[in-house]
Scaffold this motif. Structure first.
Motif, PDB file in Angstrom:
ATOM      1  N   ARG A 171       0.806  -1.215   0.000  1.00  0.00           N
ATOM      2  CA  ARG A 171       0.000   0.000   0.000  1.00  0.00           C
ATOM      3  C   ARG A 171       0.852   1.284   0.000  1.00  0.00           C
ATOM      4  NH1 ARG A 171      -3.781   2.128  -2.382  1.00  0.00           N
ATOM      5  NH2 ARG A 171      -3.929   4.220  -1.612  1.00  0.00           N
ATOM      6  N   LEU A 193      -4.383   0.254 -12.210  1.00  0.00           N
ATOM      7  CA  LEU A 193      -3.413  -0.791 -11.905  1.00  0.00           C
ATOM      8  C   LEU A 193      -2.199  -0.705 -12.821  1.00  0.00           C
ATOM      9  CD1 LEU A 193      -2.529  -3.435 -10.549  1.00  0.00           C
ATOM     10  CD2 LEU A 193      -4.044  -4.659 -12.114  1.00  0.00           C
ATOM     11  N   LEU A 195      -8.261 -10.689  -9.416  1.00  0.00           N
ATOM     12  CA  LEU A 195      -8.749  -9.627  -8.548  1.00  0.00           C
ATOM     13  C   LEU A 195      -9.502 -10.253  -7.381  1.00  0.00           C
ATOM     14  CD1 LEU A 195      -9.073  -6.538  -8.230  1.00  0.00           C
ATOM     15  CD2 LEU A 195     -11.189  -6.721  -9.533  1.00  0.00           C
ATOM     16  N   LEU A 247      -6.466  -0.338  -4.565  1.00  0.00           N
ATOM     17  CA  LEU A 247      -5.534  -1.443  -4.390  1.00  0.00           C
ATOM     18  C   LEU A 247      -4.916  -1.438  -2.998  1.00  0.00           C
ATOM     19  CD1 LEU A 247      -3.683  -1.135  -7.806  1.00  0.00           C
ATOM     20  CD2 LEU A 247      -5.632  -2.577  -7.239  1.00  0.00           C
ATOM     21  N   VAL A 302      -0.411  -5.723  -4.451  1.00  0.00           N
ATOM     22  CA  VAL A 302      -0.301  -6.336  -5.769  1.00  0.00           C
ATOM     23  C   VAL A 302       0.896  -7.281  -5.753  1.00  0.00           C
ATOM     24  CG1 VAL A 302      -0.004  -5.939  -8.239  1.00  0.00           C
ATOM     25  CG2 VAL A 302      -1.285  -4.290  -6.876  1.00  0.00           C
ATOM     26  N   VAL A 317      -4.124  -9.315  -7.354  1.00  0.00           N
ATOM     27  CA  VAL A 317      -4.491  -8.002  -6.838  1.00  0.00           C
ATOM     28  C   VAL A 317      -5.455  -8.156  -5.671  1.00  0.00           C
ATOM     29  CG1 VAL A 317      -5.583  -5.805  -7.426  1.00  0.00           C
ATOM     30  CG2 VAL A 317      -4.253  -7.024  -9.145  1.00  0.00           C
ATOM     31  N   THR A 370      -7.769  -5.896  -3.195  1.00  0.00           N
ATOM     32  CA  THR A 370      -8.293  -4.550  -3.019  1.00  0.00           C
ATOM     33  C   THR A 370      -8.435  -4.236  -1.531  1.00  0.00           C
ATOM     34  OG1 THR A 370     -10.551  -5.343  -3.196  1.00  0.00           O
ATOM     35  CG2 THR A 370      -9.496  -4.587  -5.213  1.00  0.00           C
TER      36      THR A 370
END
Lengths: 872, 545
Positions: free
Chosen positions: A60, A71, A127, A168, A171, A192, A194
Motif C-alpha cells: 500500500r 493498476l 482480482l 488497491l 499487488v 491483486v 483490493t
C-alpha cells in the motif's frame, strides 16, 4: 505491520531468530510520510503468498506513492516496464516479460492475434482471488474489419483502467512460474487485493491539465470487529491532447467489501495479520461496479464525420467462504462477472462504383450499384458474462522435528463458464464500415449476433505442495504441482473435452547462506482461445456474376451470388506454454543493499493465430438479353448460365499456429541507503527479446490474392513460409528516493533508459523462397526445393512482396519523471508529479525515430478525515 | 535610415522593460519569470531571489507594475546572505542560521486574481484571470540542515489571449511564432522549487531544484492552439566560513533547460502565420494545416559569493557569468533547420543589511547585470540580429516599529539600456530607461491578530531611438511598433493592498486584497503607443504556520 489508532500503519521487515524472543522498537508517526522506514518501491525479492516463483510485491505504501490512475500505473514499479503518463488515455493492457513485434507476415499480418495480444491475454489478472477474463470480449470487427474501434481490447488482455489504483491494497506480480493454482495464462499472474479493512475515511483528489480524479475510501468495523465494511469509490476523467484528439475517457468505480468472521479456528491459528485469531468461518463478499466510457465526438478540425464511443460497464459479485478445519482450511469461491459493452463508430468513407448485395443468405440476387462517399457507422453491443467457482483445500504445515517438512499443500478444482449475451455487430448493410474488402469475390461483412456464439466452458483441477528442508544455514524449498486444464466442447462442464492439457510445474529455492538465495523454476502453462476465435463470424463471399455499368443508371445490371462459409476450426484448442527461469538473490541488508537477477525463457506454441485457407467457389457466367443502349431497361440474364468458372477464396481461420518465444534477464539492485543524504537508489531493468512467428503458410500480399481471385488469367499464386518477427529492448529504471521524515517529504526521481531496441523481420524472400502454389481450385501444391528452378515455375519466381528481411534500430532514449510528496495538515498528503520532466520529444537515428510521451504534470491531495464515520 | 529620437524626462522615470521578468513588479531582487501580472501578486518580492528558475543571460521584458507589498504580515523580513540574494544553495543553511526568529516558516494560500485593460503590448493578453494555490516554507532538517521549498499550481484564463501562444513572448531572443487570431486560452501551471543545504566537513553544501511545467490550449474557438512548456532548473553550491569578520566565501553553478512546444491547428478556421524574426517584416503565411514550433533552451551559469560583517553590517556580494543557447525548430525531423539565439551575460549582486537602532532593520540590494546575444535565422546564413541589455538597480528596504505600528518602506530605482540591431531589416533599437519605485506598508498588532495596509508606486520613462512607424511594414506596425512605443513611453503604476491576520491555535489565518493600476504618463498616439489603463486585482486566503 503495526497499526495503532491515530497513527499511520508501520511496516518493518525483520528476521525472527529460530529460538528465543525478539524485541524491536517500531517508531510510529501520524503521517506515513514521516515514517523513517517508508518504502515506496516494489519489493522485488519478496514472494507472493503461497508462491515460490519470482515475484514482485507492491504494498500500500508504494501504491500510495505511485501517481497512477489504474493498476497499470502501479505495475510500472516492475523491472523493465516502460513509464507512461498517468491517466486513462488509452486502453491499458499489460504483458509480463514480452514485447510487441511488428506484424509483418506474422500471425498479425492480416488482422489476427499479434504478439502483444497473445502476451497480454496470457498475463493473468486475479482480482480478490478471482481471475478477470477477456475471453468473452467480442468488441471487434473481426479479421476483415477496417474501421477498428480504437479503445477495444478484444483479443488481448483485460483493460486495466477498470481497476483504480486507489482501490488497491496489495499487488503480487508472479513473473516467474506461477503455482498450479493459477491457469489460463502463459506469461505470469498479477494477484491483486483490493482494500478491505477498517480505516478512517480518506478523500483524495488529483488534477492535471488533462486528468481529474477523485477517490473516497473508508472502512468500518461492527460488532466487535466481526463485521468489516469497506467502501471504495473512484471517479476519473482524462481528456486526450486537444491538438490530436477530441477523446475523453471517464471512469467510475465503486467497490463494496464486507468481511464476516465467525468463531475461532479449532486449532487456534492466527490470521494473516498475526494478531487476531483465525475465524472458524470467514465470508468475504465483494461487489464491484465500474463504468469506463470513451467518447470522441466529431471534431471538424481533425476529421469530418469521425466519431468514436465506447461504454463498458460491469458488475462483479464475489463470495469467498473460508472454513477453518482442524489443521486445514477449506475455501469456496464463487463469482459472477457481468458486463455490458457498447461501441459505436462512424467514419466518412468513399467507395468506388461497386455491385452490391445486402443478401443475408446464400443465393443469387439482382444487386445494385453503390459508389461515392457515405457515412459508415456501426455498433458493437456485447454482454460478456463469467461464472467462476473454485473449491480449494489448503493443508496447514505439518509439525515435524525432521529436517524435511511439508509447509503447505493445496488441492483444488475450478469451474468456469464464459459467454456473451450481446446483441452483436450491427450496421446498415448498404453502408458497410468497409470499402476495401469487396473485390467481386470477397464480400462485405454482415451484422451478426454475439449471443449465437458458443460459450467457453472450462474446468481445472490442481494440486501442489511446498516442501521445506533445513539443515544449519541451509534452507531449501521445493514447490511441485500439477494442473489439469480442460476446454470442454459443449455448453456445460459435463460435455467432453475439446482440448486438455496437463501442466506440471515446479519451483525450487536454495539458501546456503542467509544472504544468498538461488532459485529456479520450470513448468507448463496453457491459454484458452477466446470465444471470438472459437466462434468467428461467418464469412461472406459475394461473387459478381454480372457487372453491367452503363451511363444510364436505369440500364445498369448487377447480379451477385452470395456464399457463406464458416471459418470456425473444431480443432482449435489450448495454446501451450513452457516457462523456465533461474536466478539468484543477494541480500546484504540495509548495509550492503540487495541484488536480484533472473534469467527466463518462455515459449508458447500453438497460440491462436489466423491462417488463410484457400478454397474455391463456382462463379456462373450468364449471357445477357435486352441490353440495347437507350432502352432504359437493365436487361436480363439468360438462364442457364453459359459456364461456371472456379474462383479461389480464402477463409481466415483461427488455428493453433502461433509461436511466441520470450527470453531475457531481469535485475533489481537496491543500493544501501545513504543515511547522510537520506537517499536510496534502486536500479531495476530487463532485457527482453521476443520472437513471434507462425507455423502456417503465408500466401503473400493481400493485393496479389485479390488480383488472383478476380483475374482468371492468373492460374496460380505462390505461398511461402510465415515470416518471423523479433523485437529486443533493454529498459533500465533508476529510482532515487530522497526521504525527509521530519518534513514528511519524499522526493522520487525516476530515470528510465530505453536502450538497444531493435525490430527485425526474418524471412526468406528471394525468388526461390516459395514453398508451393495455390491453384484456382484452392488446392495447395507443394514444390520441392530442387524443382523450384524449373521453367514451369517461372511465374512463381517473383519477389515475395509483402515482407523483407529488415532490422530497424530504434534510437536510445531516456525519460525523467519527478514526484514530490509532502505531508500537509497533519495526516494529509500533497503530491506533485511531472512525467517526462525535460519534455523529451523525438529522438532520431538515420532510419528510425522514437517519440516520447509528452510532459504531463499534476497535483494530488489526500485528506484522511478521521472521525467522520465514528468507528474504526 | 530614418530614426525617431525620443527623449524622456526626469530622474524619476524609466521605461517599462526594466522589469526583471515577464510581468515582474520592479525590484532589485531576482525573480523567476511569471506569465502575467496576476500570477505573482501575493508574495514578498525578496523571497523570489533564490529561485533556481531565475533566468540566465536573458531579460524578459514585463509590463510596468507597482511593487509588491513588503509583506509585514505575509513573510519574515528580508534575510541576508548569498542564498536569498542569488540562489547560491551552499549558503542556505548558514543564511537561515543567522536569523533567530525565522528558523521555521510555512504558508499555504489560495488565490484569485485578474487583470485587464487596454494599456498593454500587442502580445500581452487582453484580460487574464487566475485561480490557484501556492505554498512555501523552510525548516531545519536534522542538526545541520535546512530545507526550503515552494509550489504554485494555478489555472489561468486569457480572454482574449494575444497573437501568440508563447508563455513569455517578450524575451531577448528575436524569434517568435505569431498568428492572426486572439482566441481564448486556458493555461495550467505547476511550479516546484526547493533547496536543501547542510554543513559537511565545515563546508556549507547545498543543491536546489526548480521545475515549472505548463500546458495550454484554446477553448470555444474554431481553431486549436495548444502547447506545453517544461522548465527544469537546478543548482549546486558550496561555501566556507572563515574565522574572521564573519567571512564566508563560496561558489555555485546552475543550469536550466526550458523547452516550449506549441502547435497551431488552423481548422476549421484558417489563419495567417507570422514568424517574427527580429525587426524584419514577418512573412504572412496563410496556413491550413498544423504549424509546429518548439524552442529548446540550455543555459548555464557559474558564480562566486562572498560575505562579511563589518561595523554591524552584513555585506554579501555575488557574481555570476552565464550563457544561453536557444534553438527554435519548425519541424519534427532528424536535422531540422533552426533559428539560433546565443547569449552570454554576467550579473553582480550586492546586499547590505544592518540593524538601525533597536527596532529597525535596513536592507539594501543592488544589481548590475548585462548580456549580449546574436541570432542566426534558419532561412539565412550568418548573424542576422544582435542585441545587448544591461540593467543596474538598487532597492532600500527599511522596516521596524514605531509607536505601536510596524512600518516598512521600500524605495529604489533602476537604469536600463537595450540595444538591438537587425542587419536584415536594417533597423535598430537603442533605448535607455530609468525607473523609480517605492512602497509603504503599515501594520498594527491587535489582540486577535493584526492588520496591515499599504501603497506602492512606480514610474518609468526612457530615451533613445526606435524605428519610426513609417519605416515599418504593416505586420510590424501592428505587432512591433506598439511594443517599441511602450518601451520608450512614460508610464506610472500604483497599487493598494490590505492584509488581515487572525491568530489561531496552530498558526495564523491570512487574507489579503490588492488592487493595482498602470497607465501611460504621456500618450504618444503617433507612435502607436498603447493607451488607456490596465488594472489588476487579487484576493488571497491562506494560513501561516
Amino acid at each position: 505491520m503495526v497499526r495503532r489508532p491515530g497513527y499511520a500503519p508501520s511496516r518493518v521487515p525483520f528476521t525472527m531468530p529460530s529460538t528465543g524472543s525478539f524485541t524491536i522498537d517500531i517508531p510510529l508517526a501520524v503521517n506515513t510520510l514521516q515514517l523513517q522506514q517508508l518504502i515506496v518501491t516494489a519489493d522485488r525479492t519478496g514472494r507472493a503468498r503461497g508462491e515460490l516463483g519470482t515475484a514482485s510485491v507492491i504494498d500500500r505504501d508504494a501504491i500510495a506513492n505511485q501517481i497512477a490512475s489504474s493498476l497499470q500505473g502501479v505495475l510500472e514499479l516492475l523491472p523493465g516496464v516502460p513509464l507512461q503518463p498517468p491517466g486513462l488515455d488509452a486502453a491499458a493492457q499489460f504483458s509480463l516479460r514480452s514485447l510487441a513485434t511488428s506484424a509483418a507476415a506474422g500471425g498479425g499480418a492480416f488482422g489476427g492475434s499479434s504478439a502483444a495480444d497473445i502476451s497480454a491475454s496470457g498475463t493473468l489478472i486475479v482480482l480478490d482471488g478471482v481471475p478477470l477474463s477477456n475471453n468473452a470480449n467480442l468488441q471487434s470487427v473481426g479479421a476483415r474489419g477496417e474501421v477498428v474501434p480504437p479503445a477495444s481490447t478484444a483479443g488481448g488482455g483485460v483493460d486495466l483502467r477498470r481497476i483504480p489504483a486507489s482501490a488497491l491494497e496489495r499487488v503480487e506480480v508472479i513473473r516467474g512460474v506461477p503455482s498450479a493454482r493459477w491457469g489460463d495464462l502463459t506469461q505470469g499472474a498479477i494477484i491483486v487485493d483490493t482494500r478491505a479493512a477498517a480505516m478512517a475515511p480518506e478523500f483524495a483528489a488529483r488534477f492535471d491539465p488533462r486528468t481529474s480524479e477523485g477517490n473516497i475510501v473508508g472502512g468500518r468495523s461492527f460488532a466487535s470487529e466481526e463485521h468489516v465494511l469497506t467502501l471504495t469509490t473512484n471517479l476519473a476523467q482524462t481528456a486526450a491532447l486537444s491538438s490530436l484528439s477530441s477523446a475523453a475517457t471517464t471512469r467510475g468505480a465503486v467497490q463494496l467489501a464486507h468481511r464476516w468472521r465467525r468463531g475461532t479456528a479449532p486449532d487456534g491459528r492466527l490470521s494473516l495479520d498475526g494478531r487476531t485469531p483465525l475465524a472458524r468461518l470467514t465470508l468475504d463478499s465483494r461487489v464491484d461496479w465500474f463504468q469506463l466510457r470513451y467518447d470522441a465526438p466529431e471534431r471538424l478540425d481533425i476529421e469530418e464525420g469521425r466519431t468514436s464511443f465506447q461504454d463498458d460497464r460491469g458488475l462483479r459479485i464475489n463470495e469467498r467462504a473460508r472454513l477453518a478445519l482442524d489443521g486445514s482450511t477449506l475455501e469456496l469461491t464463487v463469482s459472477y462477472d457481468g458486463q455490458t459493452q457498447f461501441t459505436s463508430e462512424a467514419r466518412r468513407l468513399t467507395r468506388p462504383t461497386t455491385p452490391f448485395t445486402d443478401r443475408l443468405t446464400e443465393g443469387r440476387t439482382i444487386g445494385t450499384f453503390v459508389e461515392g462517399p457515405y457515412s459508415a457507422a456501426y455498433t458493437l453491443s456485447g454482454a460478456p458474462r463469467m461464472l467462476f467457482t473454485r473449491l480449494e483445500w489448503d493443508r496447514n504445515p505439518w509439525e515435524s522435528e525432521s529436517a524435511l517438512r511439508i509447509a503447505q499443500t493445496r488441492v483444488g478444482v475450478e469451474l468456469r463458464r464464459e459467454w456473451n449475451n450481446g446483441a452483436g455487430y450491427d450496421f446498415a448493410i448498404d453502408k458497410p464500415p468497409q470499402t476495401g474488402t469487396f473485390n467481386g469475390a470477397r464480400g462485405y461483412d454482415r451484422p451478426r449476433r454475439f449471443d449465437d456464439a458458443a460459450p467457453l466452458v472450462t474446468s481445472a483441477a490442481y494440486a501442489d505442495t511446498r516442501l521445506l528442508f533445513s539443515r544449519g544455514d541451509w534452507i531449501a524449498e521445493l514447490q511441485p504441482g500439477v494442473r489439469l486444464s480442460v476446454l470442454h466442447d459443449g455448453t456445460s462442464w459435463f460435455s467432453g473435452a475439446r482440448s486438455a492439457m496437463l501442466e506440471p510445474r515446479v519451483n525450487a529455492q536454495l539458501s546456503p547462506r542467509p544472504w544468498l538465495r538461488l532459485r529456479a523454476g520450470a513448468g507448463s502453462v496453457s491459454k484458452l482461445p477466446t470465444i471470438a476465435q472459437l466462434s468467428p463470424a461467418q464469412q461472406y463471399f459475394d461473387l459478381v456474376n454480372v457487372n453491367r455499368f452503363t451511363p444510364d443508371p436505369r440500364e445498369r445490371l448487377a447480379v451477385v451470388t452470395t456464399f457463406i462459409r464458416d471459418p470456425s476450426n473444431p480443432d482449435l484448442g489450448l495454446a501451450r506454454g513452457a516457462k523456465r527461469e533461474g536466478g539468484f538473490e543477494l541480500d546484504g541488508g540495509s548495509k550492503f543493499g540487495a541484488l536480484s537477477v533472473t534469467w527466463f525463457n518462455d515459449r508458447i506454441r500453438g497460440a491462436s493465430t489466423l491462417r488463410r485457407d484457400p478454397s474455391t467457389l463456382p462463379r456462373d457466367r450468364y449471357a445477357l438479353a435486352d441490353t440495347a443502349l437507350g432502352s432504359g431497361q437493365p436487361g436480363r440474364i439468360v438462364d442457364p448460365p453459359l459456364f461456371s468458372e472456379p474462383v479461389p477464396i480464402f477463409l481466415d481461420r483461427y488455428v493453433n499456429g502461433g509461436r511466441l518465444d520470450n527470453r531475457g534477464v531481469e535485475f533489481v539492485a537496491s543500493l544501501p541507503t545513504i543515511q547522510s543524504l537520506r537517499t536510496r537508489v534502486e536500479i531495476g531493468g530487463a532485457t527482453v527479446e521476443t520472437v513471434f512467428g507462425t507455423d502456417e503458410r503465408d500466401l503473400g500480399p493481400s493485393t496479389r490474392l485479390a488480383e488472383f481471385q478476380v483475374d482468371t488469367q492468373v492460374q496460380r499464386v505462390p505461398y511461402f513460409a510465415g515470416a518471423t518477427s523479433r523485437s529486443k529492448r533493454t529498459i533500465i529504471t533508476w529510482r532515487v528516493v530522497h526521504h525527509q521524515p521530519e518534513l514528511g517529504l519524499v522526493i522520487t526521481g525516476t530515470l528510465q533508459q530505453r536502450l538497444g531496441e531493435e525490430r527485425q523481420t526474418l524471412t526468406a524472400n528471394d525468388s526461390l523462397s516459395f514453398l508451393g502454389y495455390v491453384t484456382r481450385e484452392g488446392e495447395l501444391i507443394e514444390v520441392p526445393p530442387s524443382e523450384r528452378t524449373a521453367p514451369q515455375y517461372a511465374d512463381l519466381r517473383a519477389a515475395r512482396g509483402d515482407t523483407r528481411n529488415a532490422i530497424t534500430t530504434i534510437p536510445n532514449d531516456w525519460l525523467l519523471s519527478l514526484q514530490v510528496a509532502k505531508s500537509v495538515l497533519g495526516t494529509g498528503r500533497l503530491s506533485f508529479y511531472v512525467f517526462n520532466t525535460f519534455d523529451r520529444f523525438v529522438t532520431f537515428t538515420a532510419a528510425a525515430a522514437r517519440a516520447a510521451p509528452s510532459t504531463r504534470f499534476g497535483v494530488e491531495l489526500t485528506l484522511p478525515t478521521a472521525g467522520l464515520w465514528g468507528g474504526r | 535610415m530614418n530614426r525617431t529620437l525620443l527623449t524622456a524626462a526626469a530622474a524619476l522615470i524609466t521605461h517599462a522593460t526594466v522589469a526583471q521578468t515577464q510581468d515582474t513588479p520592479p525590484t532589485a531582487w531576482g525573480r523567476a519569470p511569471d506569465a502575467h501580472a496576476p500570477l505573482s501578486a501575493a508574495a514578498a518580492g525578496w523571497l523570489g531571489g533564490w529561485s533556481p528558475l531565475r533566468t540566465i543571460s536573458d531579460a524578459p521584458r514585463g509590463m510596468l507594475r507597482a511593487p509588491l507589498a513588503p509583506g509585514l504580515l505575509d513573510a519574515p523580513p528580508p534575510i541576508a546572505g548569498a542564498f536569498f540574494l542569488s540562489g547560491a544553495p551552499g549558503a542556505l543553511a548558514r543564511d537561515l542560521a543567522t536569523v533567530a526568529d525565522s528558523t521555521r516558516f510555512g504558508e499555504l494560500r489560495l488565490r484569485l486574481a485578474g487583470a485587464d485593460g487596454d494599456y498593454r503590448r500587442p502580445l500581452d493578453p487582453g484580460a487574464s484571470s487566475v485561480a490557484g494555490a501556492s505554498g512555501q516554507g523552510w525548516a531545519r532538517v536534522g542538526k545541520r540542515g535546512v530545507a526550503i521549498g515552494r509550489f504554485v499550481v494555478d489555472r489561468e484564463k486569457l480572454e482574449p489571449s494575444s497573437n501568440t501562444g508563447r508563455v513569455t513572448p517578450y524575451v531577448s531572443s528575436p524569434f517568435l511564432a505569431t498568428d492572426s487570431v486572439t482566441p481564448p486560452m486556458a493555461r495550467t501551471r505547476a511550479r516546484l522549487e526547493g533547496a536543501l543545504s547542510g554543513d559537511l566537513f565545515g563546508f556549507g553544501i547545498g543543491a536546489s531544484v526548480g521545475l515549472e511545467v505548463r500546458e495550454h490550449t484554446t477553448y470555444d474557438f474554431p481553431l486549436r492552439r495548444a502547447g506545453r512548456s517544461a522548465h527544469p532548473a537546478w543548482s549546486v553550491g558550496a561555501e566556507r566560513a572563515l574565522p574572521w569578520y564573519g567571512v564566508r566565501i563560496g561558489a555555485y553553478a546552475r543550469s536550466m533547460e526550458p523547452v516550449e512546444t506549441d502547435i497551431l491547428s488552423p481548422r476549421p478556421l484558417p489563419t495567417i502565420y507570422y514568424p517574427i524574426r527580429g525587426f524584419d517584416e514577418p512573412i504572412a503565411v496563410p496556413i491550413f494545416d498544423a504549424v509546429f514550433t518548439r524552442e529548446q533552451r540550455r543555459a548555464h551559469a557559474a558564480g562566486a559569493t562572498g560575505a562579511f560583517t563589518v561595523l554591524g553590517t552584513v555585506v554579501t556580494v555575488t557574481h555570476e557569468r552565464g550563457s544561453l543557447a536557444e534553438d527554435g525548430v519548425l519541424a519534427v525531423q532528424a536535422n531540422p533547420a533552426k533559428n539560433l539565439w546565443r547569449a552570454t551575460g554576467r550579473e553582480t549582486r550586492a546586499q547590505l543589511q544592518r540593524a538601525v537602532g533597536d527596532d529597525w532593520r535596513l536592507t539594501v540590494v543592488g544589481v548590475d547585470e548585462s548580456h549580449d546575444g546574436d541570432a542566426v535565422r534558419l532561412d539565412l546564413e550568418g548573424t542576422a540580429y544582435v542585441a545587448s541589455h544591461s540593467r543596474q538597480a538598487i532597492e532600500f528596504d527599511l522596516r521596524g516599529s514605531l509607536a505601536g505600528w510596524r512600518v516598512a518602506v521600500i524605495a529604489g530605482g533602476a537604469m536600463t539600456a537595450r540595444r538591438a540591431d537587425d542587419f536584415v531589416a536594417q533597423l535598430f533599437v537603442d533605448v535607455d530607461g530609468a525607473q523609480t519605485f517605492g512602497a509603504l506598508e503599515l501594520a498594527r498588532d491587535l489582540r486577535w491578530g493584526a492588520v496591515a495596509t499599504g501603497v506602492s508606486g512606480a514610474s518609468s520613462a526612457a530615451s533613445g531611438s526606435v524605428p519610426a512607424v513609417a519605416e515599418l511594414l504593416p505586420v510590424n506596425q501592428r505587432l512591433l511598433a506598439p511594443m517599441l512605443a511602450y518601451e520608450v513611453g512614460e508610464a506610472r503604476a500604483l497599487a493598494w493592498w490590505a492584509t488581515g491576520a487572525y491568530r489561531v491555535r496552530w498558526g495564523t489565518v491570512l487574507s489579503s486584497v490588492r488592487y493595482e493600476t498602470a497607465a501611460p504618463a504621456r500618450e504618444v498616439p503617433e507612435l502607436l503607443q498603447p493607451s488607456g489603463t490596465r488594472t489588476g486585482w487579487s484576493v488571497s486566503l491562506g494560513v501561516r504556520y
